[in-house]
Design an enzyme around this catalytic site. Structure first.
Site, PDB file in Angstrom:
ATOM      1  N   LYS A  71      33.675  44.113  43.840  1.00  0.00           N
ATOM      2  CA  LYS A  71      32.636  43.868  42.839  1.00  0.00           C
ATOM      3  C   LYS A  71      31.559  44.942  42.871  1.00  0.00           C
ATOM      4  O   LYS A  71      31.081  45.364  41.819  1.00  0.00           O
ATOM      5  CB  LYS A  71      32.000  42.488  43.058  1.00  0.00           C
ATOM      6  CG  LYS A  71      32.889  41.342  42.580  1.00  0.00           C
ATOM      7  CD  LYS A  71      32.116  40.042  42.559  1.00  0.00           C
ATOM      8  CE  LYS A  71      33.012  38.885  42.103  1.00  0.00           C
ATOM      9  NZ  LYS A  71      32.349  37.591  42.232  1.00  0.00           N
TER      10      LYS A  71
ATOM     11  N   LYS B 139      45.700  39.912  35.401  1.00  0.00           N
ATOM     12  CA  LYS B 139      45.339  38.511  35.175  1.00  0.00           C
ATOM     13  C   LYS B 139      44.333  38.372  34.046  1.00  0.00           C
ATOM     14  O   LYS B 139      43.485  39.246  33.854  1.00  0.00           O
ATOM     15  CB  LYS B 139      44.889  37.885  36.505  1.00  0.00           C
ATOM     16  CG  LYS B 139      43.451  37.638  36.725  1.00  0.00           C
ATOM     17  CD  LYS B 139      43.204  36.947  38.067  1.00  0.00           C
ATOM     18  CE  LYS B 139      41.696  36.672  38.167  1.00  0.00           C
ATOM     19  NZ  LYS B 139      41.250  35.886  39.263  1.00  0.00           N
TER      20      LYS B 139
ATOM     21  N   LYS C 258      37.698  37.286  31.719  1.00  0.00           N
ATOM     22  CA  LYS C 258      36.660  37.402  30.695  1.00  0.00           C
ATOM     23  C   LYS C 258      36.242  38.852  30.486  1.00  0.00           C
ATOM     24  O   LYS C 258      35.686  39.197  29.453  1.00  0.00           O
ATOM     25  CB  LYS C 258      35.459  36.548  31.066  1.00  0.00           C
ATOM     26  CG  LYS C 258      34.828  36.934  32.399  1.00  0.00           C
ATOM     27  CD  LYS C 258      33.884  35.867  32.918  1.00  0.00           C
ATOM     28  CE  LYS C 258      33.518  36.158  34.363  1.00  0.00           C
ATOM     29  NZ  LYS C 258      33.866  35.110  35.284  1.00  0.00           N
TER      30      LYS C 258
HETATM   31  P1  ADP Z   1      36.216  34.965  39.827  1.00  0.00           P
HETATM   32  O1  ADP Z   1      36.378  36.130  38.925  1.00  0.00           O
HETATM   33  O2  ADP Z   1      35.016  35.061  40.737  1.00  0.00           O
HETATM   34  O3  ADP Z   1      37.487  34.571  40.527  1.00  0.00           O
HETATM   35  P2  ADP Z   1      36.244  33.397  37.462  1.00  0.00           P
HETATM   36  O4  ADP Z   1      35.001  32.885  36.831  1.00  0.00           O
HETATM   37  O5  ADP Z   1      36.963  34.517  36.851  1.00  0.00           O
HETATM   38  O6  ADP Z   1      35.876  33.719  38.955  1.00  0.00           O
HETATM   39  O7  ADP Z   1      37.266  32.219  37.688  1.00  0.00           O
HETATM   40  C1  ADP Z   1      36.904  30.905  37.981  1.00  0.00           C
HETATM   41  C2  ADP Z   1      38.126  30.169  38.431  1.00  0.00           C
HETATM   42  O8  ADP Z   1      39.213  30.368  37.530  1.00  0.00           O
HETATM   43  C3  ADP Z   1      38.639  30.629  39.795  1.00  0.00           C
HETATM   44  O9  ADP Z   1      39.117  29.492  40.495  1.00  0.00           O
HETATM   45  C4  ADP Z   1      39.767  31.555  39.461  1.00  0.00           C
HETATM   46  O10 ADP Z   1      40.746  31.618  40.474  1.00  0.00           O
HETATM   47  C5  ADP Z   1      40.338  30.924  38.204  1.00  0.00           C
HETATM   48  N1  ADP Z   1      40.952  31.938  37.357  1.00  0.00           N
HETATM   49  C6  ADP Z   1      40.313  32.971  36.760  1.00  0.00           C
HETATM   50  N2  ADP Z   1      41.162  33.713  36.032  1.00  0.00           N
HETATM   51  C7  ADP Z   1      42.393  33.144  36.178  1.00  0.00           C
HETATM   52  C8  ADP Z   1      43.697  33.442  35.653  1.00  0.00           C
HETATM   53  N3  ADP Z   1      43.908  34.477  34.831  1.00  0.00           N
HETATM   54  N4  ADP Z   1      44.735  32.644  35.994  1.00  0.00           N
HETATM   55  C9  ADP Z   1      44.534  31.587  36.812  1.00  0.00           C
HETATM   56  N5  ADP Z   1      43.338  31.250  37.334  1.00  0.00           N
HETATM   57  C10 ADP Z   1      42.258  32.012  37.026  1.00  0.00           C
HETATM   58 NA    NA Z   2      38.120  36.449  37.472  1.00  0.00          NA
END
Ligand code: ADP
Ligand code: NA
Length: 327
Positions: free
Chosen positions: A114, A196, A199
């Site tokens: 990050k 993956k 956002k």
């Molecule tokens: P971070 O980027 O800190 O992991 P996010 O806000 O992106 O947090 O994600 C919140 C939750 O959603 C986490 O539990 C993360 O593992 C899950 N998550 C995020 N993107 C995906 C994805 N593409 N597929 C499955 N789970 C996801």
């Molecule tokens: Na994420």
């Protein structure tokens, strides 16, 4: 019989959650309510590790809570709250910072990732983020924490800190176990199905609060290979496989049965149908979100109740820890 306790949190920064958040995490939060005493928080303290506009942060915190409720978090069964409403998080966070080695914190790989992506100067909060996360978990004496791969290291730190505190001051914290939930789907970007869904990549993300017509269009224009056959093969056909996983997760139908059903049909049929499936799923969710946001006084009341329940647990843990330390 008391149920095992589970703790999980999600950042409010995005406003709308996306399909990956839902199928990879939030859907499991909903299911865990059947087996666990669940504590779920919107982690706004974590959000300010990068600069936030106050108005936007406050709005996104409400929007996040409204989505959790709309997706099925039941505030009568679970404690749903906003992290900053429970001051014990920051208080125990400080204690845990004092228990953490500098080198130990520096080894957290998410910080390295990050901070490397941050353009402006990186705040110390981004560095100590996993330590606050440890406090989040330990305050509730959680038995289980649902974790994806990227969070494993943080849960290890949490366990190390709990163990260290317990050894130094006497048993105070439960050591939480990682909880691997079944039916967790990893969702990939629609435009780049090898990375993956996130956002931070607007083109290939499906947001829950976006206009469903736009989302259906995004699904229809998802990147697939040049072949024709609908088969599940993540290595060779990442795009099609991702669509099948999403389809399966949203309908409860197995990937195999979908593959059988689409025998002889083309990618276009699959995408069109998935767009409709998603629209059907998300339309009532959006309606409920709108209802909650229409009456923010009521929403704030729900969150105040959640915070009160959370505090009744967190304050006991903090009092015990403070006492042990000599405060
Ligand atoms: P971070 O980027 O800190 O992991 P996010 O806000 O992106 O947090 O994600 C919140 C939750 O959603 C986490 O539990 C993360 O593992 C899950 N998550 C995020 N993107 C995906 C994805 N593409 N597929 C499955 N789970 C996801
Ligand atoms: Na994420």
């Amino acid at each position: 019989v008391s149920r095992p306790r589970v703790l999980s949190g999600i950042q409010p920064t995005a406003g709308s959650f996306h399909l990956g958040n839902y199928l990879g995490a939030l859907r499991q939060w909903v299911a865990l309510q059947d087996t666990h005493d669940a504590f779920y928080c919107v982690v706004d303290l974590h959000a300010i590790t990068v600069e936030q506009d106050p108005k936007v942060l406050r709005q996104n915190t409400r929007v996040s809570a409204a989505q959790l409720l709309a997706l099925g978090i039941d505030p009568d069964r679970s404690s749903l709250f906003v992290q900053s409403h429970v001051p014990e998080h920051a208080q125990l966070g400080w204690v845990m910072q004092c228990m953490t080695g500098f080198g130990e914190a520096g080894r957290m790989t998410q910080f390295k990732d990050k901070s490397a992506r941050q353009e402006a100067s990186v705040g110390v909060g981004l560095f100590t983020y996993p330590i606050l996360q440890a406090a989040d978990i330990l305050l509730y004496q959680a038995h289980h924490v649902p974790v994806g791969e990227d969070q494993r290291q943080h849960l290890e730190l949490t366990r190390d800190l709990a163990q260290r505190f317990n050894t130094r001051y006497g048993k105070t914290f439960r050591l939480p176990e990682p909880y691997i939930v079944k039916d967790t789907a990893k969702i990939y970007d629609l435009q780049d199905p090898t990375s993956k869904m996130s956002k931070s990549v607007p083109a290939g993300v499906v947001e829950l609060l976006d206009d469903p017509k736009r989302s259906a269009k995004k699904i229809r224009s998802a990147v697939t290979d040049t072949g024709r056959e609908i088969v599940y093969d993540p290595a060779a056909k990442a795009g099609v496989s991702n669509l099948l996983v999403i389809f399966s997760a949203l309908t409860g139908r197995s990937v195999e049965s979908l593959v059988a059903d689409y025998d002889g049909k083309g990618y276009g049929d699959l995408k069109k149908d998935l767009g409709e499936v998603f629209t059907e799923f998300v339309t009532p969710v959006q309606a409920r979100v709108a209802e909650y946001l229409d009456d923010t006084a009521e929403l704030d009341k729900v969150l105040a109740r959640g915070a009160e329940r959370a505090r009744s647990v967190a304050s006991k843990t903090l009092a015990r820890a403070y006492d042990r330390i000599g405060f």
